[in-house]
Design a protein around this motif. Structure first.
Motif, PDB file in Angstrom:
ATOM      1  N   GLU A   1     -93.966  19.675  34.279  1.00 50.44           N
ATOM      2  CA  GLU A   1     -94.645  19.783  32.998  1.00 50.44           C
ATOM      3  C   GLU A   1     -93.684  20.028  31.836  1.00 50.44           C
ATOM      4  OE1 GLU A   1     -97.026  19.920  36.211  1.00 50.44           O
ATOM      5  OE2 GLU A   1     -95.725  21.652  35.797  1.00 50.44           O
ATOM      6  N   THR A   2     -92.459  20.465  32.142  1.00 48.95           N
ATOM      7  CA  THR A   2     -91.495  20.760  31.075  1.00 48.95           C
ATOM      8  C   THR A   2     -90.313  19.794  31.043  1.00 48.95           C
ATOM      9  OG1 THR A   2     -90.275  22.338  32.453  1.00 48.95           O
ATOM     10  CG2 THR A   2     -92.077  23.210  31.117  1.00 48.95           C
ATOM     11  N   LEU A   3     -90.077  19.063  32.132  1.00 50.12           N
ATOM     12  CA  LEU A   3     -88.983  18.091  32.193  1.00 50.12           C
ATOM     13  C   LEU A   3     -89.615  16.705  32.274  1.00 50.12           C
ATOM     14  CD1 LEU A   3     -85.883  18.227  32.188  1.00 50.12           C
ATOM     15  CD2 LEU A   3     -85.931  18.140  34.666  1.00 50.12           C
ATOM     16  N   ILE A   4     -89.977  16.166  31.113  1.00 52.46           N
ATOM     17  CA  ILE A   4     -90.734  14.917  31.037  1.00 52.46           C
ATOM     18  C   ILE A   4     -89.867  13.850  30.386  1.00 52.46           C
ATOM     19  CG2 ILE A   4     -92.766  13.803  30.048  1.00 52.46           C
ATOM     20  CD1 ILE A   4     -94.172  16.515  30.123  1.00 52.46           C
ATOM     21  N   GLY A   5     -89.529  12.833  31.159  1.00 52.64           N
ATOM     22  CA  GLY A   5     -88.626  11.804  30.670  1.00 52.64           C
ATOM     23  C   GLY A   5     -89.294  10.462  30.461  1.00 52.64           C
ATOM     24  N   THR A   6     -88.459   9.408  30.412  1.00 52.90           N
ATOM     25  CA  THR A   6     -88.914   8.041  30.164  1.00 52.90           C
ATOM     26  C   THR A   6     -88.375   7.077  31.211  1.00 52.90           C
ATOM     27  OG1 THR A   6     -87.009   7.841  28.673  1.00 52.90           O
ATOM     28  CG2 THR A   6     -89.161   8.289  27.659  1.00 52.90           C
ATOM     29  N   GLY A   7     -87.699   7.606  32.239  1.00 53.62           N
ATOM     30  CA  GLY A   7     -86.998   6.763  33.192  1.00 53.62           C
ATOM     31  C   GLY A   7     -87.839   6.271  34.345  1.00 53.62           C
ATOM     32  N   ALA A   8     -87.176   5.567  35.277  1.00 57.05           N
ATOM     33  CA  ALA A   8     -87.854   4.971  36.429  1.00 57.05           C
ATOM     34  C   ALA A   8     -88.303   6.018  37.438  1.00 57.05           C
ATOM     35  CB  ALA A   8     -86.924   3.967  37.099  1.00 57.05           C
TER      36      ALA A   8
ATOM     37  N   HIS B   1     -93.376  10.445  31.112  1.00 55.72           N
ATOM     38  CA  HIS B   1     -93.892  10.689  32.456  1.00 55.72           C
ATOM     39  C   HIS B   1     -95.261  11.364  32.472  1.00 55.72           C
ATOM     40  CE1 HIS B   1     -89.481  10.467  34.006  1.00 55.72           C
ATOM     41  NE2 HIS B   1     -90.020   9.272  33.856  1.00 55.72           N
ATOM     42  N   ASP B   2     -95.713  11.889  31.335  1.00 58.66           N
ATOM     43  CA  ASP B   2     -97.061  12.461  31.273  1.00 58.66           C
ATOM     44  C   ASP B   2     -98.092  11.431  30.807  1.00 58.66           C
ATOM     45  OD1 ASP B   2     -96.414  12.187  28.615  1.00 58.66           O
ATOM     46  OD2 ASP B   2     -96.926  14.242  28.045  1.00 58.66           O
ATOM     47  N   GLY B   3     -97.660  10.176  30.645  1.00 64.88           N
ATOM     48  CA  GLY B   3     -98.571   9.099  30.288  1.00 64.88           C
ATOM     49  C   GLY B   3     -98.696   8.822  28.806  1.00 64.88           C
ATOM     50  N   THR B   4     -98.125   9.658  27.949  1.00 64.52           N
ATOM     51  CA  THR B   4     -98.197   9.425  26.504  1.00 64.52           C
ATOM     52  C   THR B   4     -97.174   8.370  26.090  1.00 64.52           C
ATOM     53  OG1 THR B   4     -96.683  11.286  26.119  1.00 64.52           O
ATOM     54  CG2 THR B   4     -99.045  11.749  26.023  1.00 64.52           C
ATOM     55  N   SER B   5     -97.436   7.712  24.966  1.00 63.67           N
ATOM     56  CA  SER B   5     -96.584   6.610  24.513  1.00 63.67           C
ATOM     57  C   SER B   5     -95.420   7.104  23.670  1.00 63.67           C
ATOM     58  CB  SER B   5     -97.414   5.620  23.682  1.00 63.67           C
ATOM     59  OG  SER B   5     -98.399   5.010  24.486  1.00 63.67           O
TER      60      SER B   5
ATOM     61  N   ILE C   1     -83.902   9.531  26.025  1.00 64.45           N
ATOM     62  CA  ILE C   1     -85.075  10.101  25.367  1.00 64.45           C
ATOM     63  C   ILE C   1     -86.004  10.794  26.372  1.00 64.45           C
ATOM     64  CG2 ILE C   1     -86.970   9.631  23.773  1.00 64.45           C
ATOM     65  CD1 ILE C   1     -84.061   9.043  22.743  1.00 64.45           C
ATOM     66  N   TYR C   2     -86.361  12.014  26.047  1.00 67.91           N
ATOM     67  CA  TYR C   2     -87.301  12.816  26.829  1.00 67.91           C
ATOM     68  C   TYR C   2     -88.349  13.373  25.872  1.00 67.91           C
ATOM     69  CZ  TYR C   2     -84.230  16.369  24.858  1.00 67.91           C
ATOM     70  OH  TYR C   2     -83.493  17.133  23.984  1.00 67.91           O
ATOM     71  N   LYS C   3     -89.359  14.038  26.403  1.00 68.85           N
ATOM     72  CA  LYS C   3     -90.424  14.568  25.556  1.00 68.85           C
ATOM     73  C   LYS C   3     -89.994  15.905  24.984  1.00 68.85           C
ATOM     74  CE  LYS C   3     -95.310  14.659  24.982  1.00 68.85           C
ATOM     75  NZ  LYS C   3     -96.559  14.017  25.422  1.00 68.85           N
ATOM     76  N   LEU C   4     -89.725  15.925  23.677  1.00 65.73           N
ATOM     77  CA  LEU C   4     -89.201  17.118  23.021  1.00 65.73           C
ATOM     78  C   LEU C   4     -90.209  18.266  23.038  1.00 65.73           C
ATOM     79  CD1 LEU C   4     -86.837  18.364  21.517  1.00 65.73           C
ATOM     80  CD2 LEU C   4     -87.797  17.473  19.400  1.00 65.73           C
ATOM     81  N   GLU C   5     -91.467  17.957  22.898  1.00 66.27           N
ATOM     82  CA  GLU C   5     -92.497  19.000  22.901  1.00 66.27           C
ATOM     83  C   GLU C   5     -92.455  19.805  24.200  1.00 66.27           C
ATOM     84  OE1 GLU C   5     -97.396  19.342  22.782  1.00 66.27           O
ATOM     85  OE2 GLU C   5     -96.403  17.424  22.412  1.00 66.27           O
TER      86      GLU C   5
END
Length: 546
Positions: A218-225, A117-121, A197-201
């Motif tokens: 900024e801390t709860l960044i996922g991969t979903g819709a 969700h922050d735009g990174t791959s 899968i979410y952003k572990l960092e």
């Protein structure tokens, strides 16, 4: 009410679609009645979702109840997903997968267009990092068992190592998973949101606030819709559409989960036009609502088992099957289904719902018989209840749960068993069950994935003591058959194994299996294409508002 293997403690859940166990050759028919659909979707709008009780967490490692699962499945994607109507396995973050000849190694080919969700791959190593966190000893996840089939899981779960040796990347978009033995269930289990899968960092940066009301976008960044906006504790949770989502994009701009403490307040808000959907109807109003809103009702049934659990580490239930049998015979569950639940429920006869593959239709669990109840009470050492201290019966509070508890209390009193009722807030209830504090309690558990191994292993294996097995039940023969079950590839033999497991559990009576329920879900007249699958999950990607 539970959820889940993961379990889900929720005494009001549901289902109706078509279960297809991919690769299992099983197909159990289901259907969603009066599904709201229209041919041309419209984008935009805010879907206002009336939710009874707050999620206990939005961290995948702790998705133990249905409300947390409901929200997290929108925030995070896994390697696979279940078809919203059929539960068939579909590609998600993994676009395809291959098995080795011995079926012990699965190679997943990861999509190259998945973004956080922050735009990174997203890359294959991100999956390994998140799964290592789930498995880690310090995480203390009750859902870590989902990774147990992988080589090296035990060493990470015990704290001996930090990385699971059976997880490897061969390049940025290829993940190789090596299993301890061939396992017919593992691929199906990957649809559970705990493995999403979410952003572990970002999670590490949040620390103890990850997945709590203190979380931020900024801390709860996922991969979903959908991506996270805000969680106002015990009030509401807001998600918004992720426009750079790799898959089918959602139609609605936002989901507003409004949290209520009881069904009546939620329904009144719906009536006032302030909600588009309500998860539960108020007790005692089922028939009137069916008449009032005949075209705005979804009748659903889920892969849910409901039961009254006995804590087998506490008296009077420890080493005393007769007292457990006495209570089972004393309860007239059919009368409660007919009156308190307004005919919406059927009486269960064992540990699996009748819609689950492998369900044993021939089981003969105790049914209401006051004479037998008194006979077993005497055999337990408490003739007419003499010498038996009052039993504590706990449940998470909803209006319906309260009425059911009062009915159980009255029936047990008739044979000489005194019961004290204790209603509890959701999070405290889960913790008290897992820590073994409660004596007798009511649970509803929705399957995490459509396979009999899930509910039977989760609720009755010793490996799940203090996590999902809150009765603290154990039987060595059940353990042996559970291992046989997930290794067996012949479906006829496999289902026979699970039928035998059910017989053994019923014989041991660690619980009283109560209801199989058809639930009513209410949606507004501007809602279209809302689907609810057999795992009680609503597909927020497909729904749209006129």
């Amino acid at each position: 009410m539970l959820a889940k293997k993961n379990w889900v403690i929720s005494i009001a859940f549901l289902l109706i679609g078509t279960i297809i166990l991919s690769g299992c050759g099983l197909n159990t028919a289901l259907k969603n009645e009066e599904k709201p659909t229209r041919s041309t979707p419209v984008d935009g709008g805010v879907f206002r979702f009336g939710m009874i009780s707050s999620p206990s967490a939005l961290e995948p490692a702790f998705l133990e109840e249905i409300n947390g699962i409901e929200i997290c499945k929108e925030l995070n994607d896994g390697l696979i997903r279940y078809d919203p109507n059929t539960l068939e396995i579909k590609p998600a973050i993994a676009e395809s997968w291959d098995y080795s000849e011995d079926k012990k190694v699965i190679t997943f080919h990861i999509r190259k267009d998945v973004k956080f969700h922050d735009g990174t791959s997203l890359k294959a190593q991100d999956i390994i990092d998140v799964w290592n966190r789930l498995a880690a000893k310090d995480t203390l996840s009750p859902l870590a068992f989902l990774l147990e089939p992988i080589v090296g899981f035990a060493q990470v779960n015990s704290g001996e190592l930090e990385t699971i040796s059976g997880l490897k990347t061969t390049d940025d978009y290829t993940l190789e998973v090596t299993l301890k033995e061939k396992n017919i269930v593992f691929l199906t289990s990957l649809g559970h949101p705990a493995l999403s899968i979410y952003k572990l960092e970002a999670a590490n940066k949040a620390g103890k606030d990850f997945g709590t009301p203190a979380a931020s976008p900024e801390t709860l960044i996922g991969t979903g819709a959908f991506k996270f906006v805000k969680w106002n504790a015990d009030q509401d949770i807001i998600l918004e559409k992720f426009t750079d989502y790799y898959g089918t994009k959602a139609h609605v701009d936002k989901i507003f989960y409004k949290i209520f403490k009881d069904e009546s307040t939620a329904f009144n808000e719906f009536r006032a036009g302030n909600l588009d959907y309500v998860d539960m109807v108020p007790p005692g109003q089922r028939q009137s609502i069916l008449e009032e809103l005949p075209d705005q009702i979804l009748k659903t049934t889920t892969l849910t088992t409901q039961y009254i659990g006995f804590n087998l580490t506490k008296d009077p239930f420890k080493d005393n099957i007769n007292i457990r049998k006495a209570i089972a015979y004393a309860l007239d569950i059919q009368s409660i289904a007919d009156t308190v639940l307004e005919g919406s429920s059927m009486v269960s006869n064992g540990p699996l719902p009748d819609t689950m593959p492998g369900y044993n239709i021939d089981l003969r669990a105790p049914t209401f018989d006051k004479k037998k109840a008194k006979e077993y009470l005497a055999l337990a050492g408490y003739p007419d209840g003499i010498g038996l201290a009052p039993i504590q019966y706990a449940y998470n509070y909803t209006q319906e749960n309260q009425r059911v508890a009062e009915a159980f209390q009255a029936q047990l009193k008739e044979v000489g068993i005194q019961v004290n009722l204790m209603n509890m807030e959701w999070g405290s209830y889960i913790n008290a069950m897992q820590s073994g504090e409660l004596q007798m309690f009511r649970v509803a558990c929705v399957a995490d994935y459509p396979d009999p191994d899930n509910l039977l292993r989760m609720l009755y294996s010793k490996s799940q003591w203090g996590m999902n097995n809150v009765t603290f039940y154990s039987n060595p023969e059940v353990e042996r058959l559970l291992t046989q079950g997930f290794e067996e590839t012949d479906m006829t033999k496999r289902m026979a194994i699970y039928k035998k497991i059910q017989e053994l559990i019923v014989e041991d009576q660690p619980a009283i299996w109560t209801f199989s329920t058809n639930y009513l879900r209410i949606y507004g007249d501007r809602v279209h294409n809302l689907t609810i699958n057999a795992l009680d999950q609503k597909d927020m990607r497909s729904v749209w508002l006129s």
